[in-house]
Each structure stands twice: as C-alpha cells, then as structure tokens.
Write a protein that holds these residues in place. Structure first.
Motif, PDB file in Angstrom:
ATOM      1  N   ASN A  47       3.209  15.545 -83.798  1.00 20.59           N
ATOM      2  CA  ASN A  47       2.081  15.864 -83.107  1.00 20.59           C
ATOM      3  C   ASN A  47       1.020  15.219 -83.922  1.00 20.59           C
ATOM      4  OD1 ASN A  47      -0.051  16.996 -81.872  1.00 20.59           O
ATOM      5  ND2 ASN A  47       0.629  19.113 -82.588  1.00 20.59           N
ATOM      6  N   GLY A  80       0.810  14.032 -78.285  1.00 24.58           N
ATOM      7  CA  GLY A  80       0.665  15.122 -79.107  1.00 24.58           C
ATOM      8  C   GLY A  80       1.019  16.304 -78.626  1.00 24.58           C
ATOM      9  N   ASP A  84       3.757  19.265 -79.532  1.00 17.27           N
ATOM     10  CA  ASP A  84       3.265  20.431 -79.681  1.00 17.27           C
ATOM     11  C   ASP A  84       4.109  21.502 -78.798  1.00 17.27           C
ATOM     12  OD1 ASP A  84       1.525  22.410 -80.832  1.00 17.27           O
ATOM     13  OD2 ASP A  84       0.591  22.598 -79.104  1.00 17.27           O
TER      14      ASP A  84
END
Length: 232
Positions: A47, A80, A84
C-alpha cells in the motif's frame, strides 16, 4: 615419580569454561525486523509503495508535462486501496497481527490517501499559496485522524472477530473520491488553466482555486468526532 606427577596434575583444579557472551546471543541478526513481518505487514507495505509511486508520478508530470505521468499518479492510488483492504482480511484470516502492523497501516494510508491525493491536486493546477495551505490542512487532518484511530482503537466496540463497529469521522481512503473527480476533469481536459471554478482573487496576490475546497471538506469530515460511519 611419574605416577606421583600424574596425581599432582590430576589434583590441580581444572580451569572452568568462560561464560557465554550473552550480549552476542541476544544481539539481533541482520534484517531481523523484516524477517519478523507477517504476510499482512508485507501487504501493508505494498500500500505504501503504491502511495509513493503515485507521488513520484505527480512529480514526474511537473517535470515532463506528459499526461501519462498524471494518469500513472492516479492509477496507483486505487491499487493502494486494494492492498489496504486485503491486509486486514489476511491478518484476520491468519489470526496474527501486531502493533508494528497497526503503525505500518497508518503510515501507508497517510502516504497513499493523504500525501498522494494532495500531490495530485498540486499537479493538476492547484498551485497558489492559498491552495497549498488548504492541501496542507487536508494532509494534517489525515495525520490527526490516523493518530486518533490508533489511540482509541483498543477502546472502541468490536464484534466477535475483533473488527471495530464504526469509524469515527470518515476514513482517510475516502479521499479517493477526490481523485476520481480529478480524473474525470483530466479526461475532459479540465485541468491546469481550465480547472472548474477557475481562479478567484481574494485580495491582491492572494488567489485561490475554489475546487481546492473539496480537500478542506474532506479533511474536516475526517476529524469529525460526531460523524460515525459503520464499518463494512
């Protein structure tokens, strides 16, 4: 004589072995921190990788004016978000987590959903002094929101799996809604000098793009204490 000599030798106290060097045994090996990472921690780092690559994409655009660099900055942020999303799932699936992983998650989120969107805003044209003040406010709100989450997560109500019930203030990944809006404007050639809302002069030498106020709104919602968002 020989026997007596042997007896004398045998009666002499043998030298005791030197105690082991405890400092050497307790000294951590090279890269011991990385070797102790869980799989979820590695996913969290990905991430962060996406976030910093997005920042570099915005920086390259400022140098090259190549629209491909701007799109690159935008594309990395949803990736990202994927990492996450996955790190928490993997941590619960493998039933392992750590305080280091919690801090890694916050730092990676700050880059991917705080610094990267602010860098993108600057790259697409929000570059006046007042613009940068608002973008800085947005990033600082992200910092405060993540710090508050880390400080209060232990006391928040959780379900049987250990997942918290709600977010206090909007989660920082909601900043991707701004990224989506900016992507729409860029695809329609509405960026730099043609940003929606144009440029407003508040006073001599004090100019502001009204569009930057969406960053101010997003940051303010992140630090709200009364807004509670159910966690999916």
């Amino acid at each position: 004589m020989t026997a007596h000599k042997r007896r004398e030798v045998s009666t002499q106290p043998s030298s005791s072995p030197s105690p082991p060097d405890i400092s050497k045994q307790s000294r951590p090996g090279h890269f011991s921190m990385v070797r102790n990472f869980y799989i979820a921690d590695i996913i969290t780092l990905m991430n962060g990788v996406c976030g910093i690559m997005s920042v570099f994409g915005s920086m390259r655009y400022l140098l090259s004016s190549d629209i491909a660099d701007l799109y690159s900055a935008m594309y990395f942020m949803p990736f990202g978000l994927f990492f996450d999303f996955m790190d928490g799932r993997v941590a619960r699936w493998r039933n392992n987590s750590s305080l280091v992983g919690q801090e890694l998650d916050s730092l990676a989120d700050l880059i991917s959903f705080g610094v990267a969107p602010a860098s993108l805003g600057f790259a697409v044209g929000m570059r006046t002094y007042l613009d940068t003040v608002v973008l800085t406010y947005f990033v600082c709100c992200g910092i405060a929101r993540l710090a508050r989450f880390n400080a209060t997560v232990a006391s928040q109500p959780k379900d049987a799996s250990g997942k918290i019930s709600y977010f206090e203030g909007t989660p920082i990944p909601t900043s991707l809604s701004i990224v989506g809006l900016l992507a729409y404007f860029v695809m329609n050639d509405q960026y730099l000098d043609t940003l929606p809302g144009q440029l407003v002069e508040l006073a001599p030498t004090w100019e502001l793009h009204p569009l930057v106020l969406i960053y101010a709104l997003s940051g303010t919602l992140m630090i709200s204490r009364t807004l509670r968002i159910p966690k999916p």
